[in-house]
Structures are given as structure tokens and as C-alpha cells.
Design an enzyme around this catalytic site. Structure first.
Site, short mmCIF file in Angstrom:
data_model
loop_
_atom_site.label_atom_id
_atom_site.label_comp_id
_atom_site.label_asym_id
_atom_site.label_seq_id
_atom_site.Cartn_x
_atom_site.Cartn_y
_atom_site.Cartn_z
N GLN A 310 0.83 -1.20 0.00
CA GLN A 310 0.00 0.00 0.00
C GLN A 310 0.87 1.25 0.00
O GLN A 310 1.80 1.39 0.79
CB GLN A 310 -0.92 0.00 1.22
CG GLN A 310 -2.01 -1.05 1.16
CD GLN A 310 -3.10 -0.71 0.16
OE1 GLN A 310 -3.18 0.40 -0.35
NE2 GLN A 310 -3.95 -1.69 -0.13
N ASP A 414 -10.44 -8.41 -2.83
CA ASP A 414 -9.67 -7.19 -3.02
C ASP A 414 -9.02 -7.22 -4.41
O ASP A 414 -7.79 -7.32 -4.55
CB ASP A 414 -8.60 -7.07 -1.92
CG ASP A 414 -7.91 -5.71 -1.93
OD1 ASP A 414 -8.30 -4.83 -2.72
OD2 ASP A 414 -6.96 -5.52 -1.14
N CYS A 441 -10.21 -0.51 -5.33
CA CYS A 441 -9.54 0.75 -5.65
C CYS A 441 -10.18 1.40 -6.87
O CYS A 441 -9.72 2.43 -7.35
CB CYS A 441 -8.04 0.53 -5.88
SG CYS A 441 -7.68 -0.60 -7.25
#
Length: 484
Positions: A310, A414, A441
Site C-alpha cells: 500500500q 480485493d 480501488c
């Protein structure tokens, strides 16, 4: 074949001056052209209502056109002065953070209404999670070398050794970063010009994008917020490598940053494609160590130059906390069960969940083999048991491992920006889990997947936004789905 009707408002390649009037999801400013033929909508990425901009038409249809931003001619009344060197990667840095949050929330909710067909999305909204650091939050930056610079006073390209970022709207032109951008490490960026001077003094050429020649290509830096260490990667072509002393360059970096230097890597990339690490190139250690240690929620993670991690670790802690909170909201569906952690990357979420649950088997799956290797090493480093990681395509894995499907009550998702492939999503739905925690995202692809999940009997119980990237249009979403 009928003749294609000519657009009465714009033509491809045309350069326009536009007043931005509204904001759409993904940082697309909306301008309108009005003439005797009516009104025509133009989208310009990375712009804000109130800005006057110069942009070029890239494609158009009968109803709208999409442009590339060249220059902001007049800023919005909402924008303020900042003490940083502005860069294309932070188009909204002059906009107060509260206003950025307002735009992101409003446009994302509208997206779920329009694409996901979730009419009551406001009722599901839980929280807008802000980044702990508004500035200097990034832990990785890639700076490019270029033989073509830009003279801002004369507004023209010039032959110049540059190290920084591409000038907005161009692929061939570099723009020096001479000071702190407000995004990365202030000490490092204030001395990037010294690194440029050192490299220029070698008389070796920077990369010339149109001609596809040169020696210096990229300078990549990773930072650990836990240790403050910096890991460097110099990317060059191989042709003039004997003329460049890598060991002396490492000594120079140590003279600038002292014991903050964790290590220096060298990558050679002879491909003409515009990327830092080539498929046919190689990476080698010149000085120090090839990894740094970062901490998330009291767990340590070893990060190499190639590892996915990240970019905003302090905000990532908040993101993962939200994911874990959603997962553990029904702890009975976690303890003594199998939890699938699909598209798991380096296994961060699964490790945190395993450390907070009882007798839970976490099965992590990701197609990137190097990420899975990092996941295994990090789990071993943190002494966490009950995890099993597989390097595999998620869809194929679900076909080939039915032994894990009996006790699944919770699935964590994810995926990458492209979202979940329809066939894979169908296989996930067929697992019939009671609960899905879906991290994204790219809310546009998540909203698309939401429609299919709702058709399969899932409903949104909670929905949060997490601001991982202040001063950009990006936003992360965390959605808790439950079987109706």
C-alpha cells in the site's frame, strides 16, 4: 456505407479553452460548449469546477467528447496557495482537503446509483475515512530522466537534462522537480536536484523518449515509515554501464542521506517501453540491503523493490481496520471456519484477520507468484498460523480446490482495478457464502459487480469510503454484502 455525420461542436485533435462547470467520478471535470446547434458536453480529467483550462480533444461522439488536459489557465476560486512544487500526480493539491472529500463522496455515491442500481446507497453509507496524513503520505515514488525539458517562461520544449515527472499532457517532455512536492519525503525531494547534478556531470545521456536512446531512465525510491529508511533503484540502459561507477553513486547517496540509506539496487532496462522494470532486464544489489521493513497494525512486512505494498501505509491501516471491522461484525461467521481471502496480494488482510480470530483457516489466493512468496515470508516473520497461500488464478483455484468450500461463511475480495471477471464472480457467488467484504480501488468496476451480486441475492449492509490518495481523484471503497 452511410457517411459518418460530422461533429458540429469539436473535431479530434482540436485544442480548446474550456470553463469547467461540474465534476464527475474519477476526477473528470465537465465543460459545456454552446452554439447554434445546441449544447455539447466535454470531459477533461484532473480538473475542477471553476477552472479555465487548455485541453485537446482525444475522442468524440455525437453527444460528448473526451479531452487531455494541457494546462490550467485560471484556477478555481476554491483553490489556495501551497508551499509545494506542484506535479501532475497531485492535480487537486491546491483544493482544501474538505472540498476534495465532498467531491469524492458525492461522485462515488452517484456512481453506485447509476451503474450499481443501488437507489438507496445513501442509507447504506457508513463512514468517510480520511487519510491521517494529508501531505507527505506516499512511501514510493518514481522519478524519470529525460533529455527534453520544458521552459515555463517561453512555454516551449528545450534540450535539457531533467529528473522529475512528465510535463502534463506530454509523453516526451520531462519537468524537473526542484523541491518538495508535498507527497513524498521532504528531505529526499529537496535534494533530488543534487542527484540530477551528479548524474548530469557524468556526461552520460538521459533517456530521449522520441529517439528511444539514452543511459539514465528512472530513479525509484521506497520509504519505510517504521524505520525512515530509503531503498533506491537506479534504472538505466546497459550500453554505457561500464562508464558509470555504481559504487561511487552509492557513496554519494550515503553522503546525502547518511544512515537513512537502506540500499541501492541497479536495474538495466533496454526495452523501448515506458516502464521501470523490463521483462528482459535484470535487477542487482549494489549497496546495503534489498528490502525494507514496514509496519501495519503492529505486524511487520518485508518489502522489496518489486513487492506490491500500500502506497499510503498510515491510511492503509485505517482501510484494513475497516475491512476487519466488517469481517468481525459477525464473529461467528469467522471463528472455526474457512475464510477465503481472494486477490490477497501480500496477504496483509488475511494475516490481520488471523491474528484477531480463533481457530480460523485463512486461504489466500493471488495470481502474482512473487506476492504470494512475500505473503508466506511475512506470515512466518509475524508468527501467524492458520494461513495457507496459493499462487493461482482465482477462478481456476475455485474449480480445483473444492475441499475449502464446505466451511466458507465469509469471503474477502480485493481485486485489481479491472474488478472481478464475470466468470470468476459467478464462481464466487456459487460458493454461497453468507457474507462478502469487497475492497476496491476502482468503485466503477465494483459498482458493476454490485449489480450482479444483488441479482444473486446479496444486499449491501454497509458501505465506506477510504481516502488513500489525497490530492488525486482516487478513492477506495469497502462494502459489506450479506445474503438477503
Amino acid at each position: 456505407m452511410p457517411r459518418r455525420e460530422r461533429n458540429k461542436f469539436v473535431k479530434r485533435g482540436q485544442i480548446l479553452e474550456l470553463l469547467i462547470e461540474d465534476y464527475a467520478y474519477g476526477g473528470k471535470g465537465i465543460a459545456r460548449i454552446r452554439n447554434e446547434h445546441g449544447e455539447f458536453v466535454v470531459f477533461v480529467p484532473n480538473t475542477l469546477p471553476g477552472q479555465l483550462v487548455k485541453a485537446q480533444v482525444k475522442k468524440s461522439s455525437k453527444t460528448y467528447a473526451e479531452c487531455k488536459l494541457f494546462e490550467v489557465l485560471k484556477y478555481s476560486d476554491d483553490e489556495v496557495d501551497i508551499p509545494y512544487h506542484t506535479i501532475p500526480g497531485a492535480p487537486y493539491i491546491k483544493l482544501p482537503i474538505e472540498k476534495q472529500h465532498e467531491y469524492k463522496k458525492q461522485s462515488t455515491l452517484e456512481l453506485f446509483k447509476r451503474i450499481g442500481k443501488v437507489a438507496d446507497i445513501e442509507d447504506k453509507f457508513d463512514e468517510f475515512v480520511t487519510s491521517p496524513n494529508t501531505f507527505h503520505y506516499r512511501n514510493k515514488m518514481e522519478y524519470g530522466f529525460s533529455a527534453i525539458g520544458y521552459n515555463h517562461e517561453l512555454k516551449t520544449d528545450v534540450d535539457e537534462f531533467t529528473l522529475g515527472f512528465k510535463k502534463r499532457g506530454t509523453w516526451w517532455c520531462g519537468d524537473n522537480l526542484n523541491d518538495d512536492s508535498g507527497l513524498f519525503d521532504a528531505e529526499f525531494e529537496s535534494q533530488l536536484k543534487d542527484i540530477r547534478t551528479y548524474c548530469e556531470a557524468t556526461c552520460l545521456a538521459p533517456w530521449h523518449a522520441p529517439q528511444k536512446v539514452g543511459f539514465f531512465r528512472y530513479f525509484v525510491v521506497r520509504k519505510s515509515y517504521k524505520t525512515k529508511k530509503l531503498l533506491f533503484n537506479l534504472v538505466t540502459t546497459s550500453y554505457d554501464l561500464p562508464k558509470f561507477d555504481l559504487d561511487k553513486f552509492a557513496e554519494f547517496l550515503v553522503s546525502l542521506f547518511g544512515n537513512r540509506v537502506a540500499g541501492l539496487l541497479h536495474t538495466f532496462n533496454d526495452e523501448i517501453g515506458d516502464r521501470t522494470i523490463a521483462t528482459s532486464g535484470s535487477i542487482s544489489l549494489v549497496y546495503g540491503k534489498d528490502k525494507i521493513i514496514e509496519e501495519l497494525l503492529n505486524l511487520d512486512f518485508e518489502i522489496s523493490m518489486k513487492s506490491f505494498f500500500q502506497t499510503n501505509p498510515k491510511s492503509a491501516e485505517k482501510l484494513y481496520t475497516k475491512v476487519i471491522d466488517y469481517a468481525l461484525e459477525n464473529k461467528e461467521a469467522i471463528d472455526n471456519t474457512v475464510v477465503m481471502d481472494l486477490f490477497c496480494g501480500t496477504g496483509t488482510i488475511g494475516q490481520i484477520l488471523a491474528s484477531r480470530s480463533e481457530n480460523t483457516k485463512i486461504v489466500g489466493v493471488d495470481i502474482v507468484a512473487s506476492a504470494i512468496e512475500d505473503a508466506k515470508e511475512n506470515a512466518k516473520r509475524n508468527g501467524i498460523e492458520g494461513l495457507k497461500f496459493y499462487a493461482a488464478d482465482v477462478g481456476k483455484f475455485l474449480n480445483e480446490h473444492p475441499e475449502y468450500t464446505d466451511k466458507i461463511r465469509t469471503i474477502i475480495l480485493d481485486p485489481a482495478r479491472a474488478g472481478i471477471a464475470p466468470k470468476t464472480l459467478k464462481k464466487i457467488i456459487n460458493l454461497n457464502a453468507e457474507r462478502l467484504v469487497y475492497v476496491s480501488c476502482n468503485p466503477a468496476t465494483q459498482a458493476r459487480d454490485t449489480e450482479q451480486l444483488m441479482q444473486a441475492g446479496y444486499t449491501i449492509k454497509k458501505f465506506s469510503l477510504v481516502d488513500q490518495f489525497p490530492h488525486t481523484a482516487h478513492i477506495e471503497t469497502v462494502v459489506l454484502f450479506e445474503k438477503a
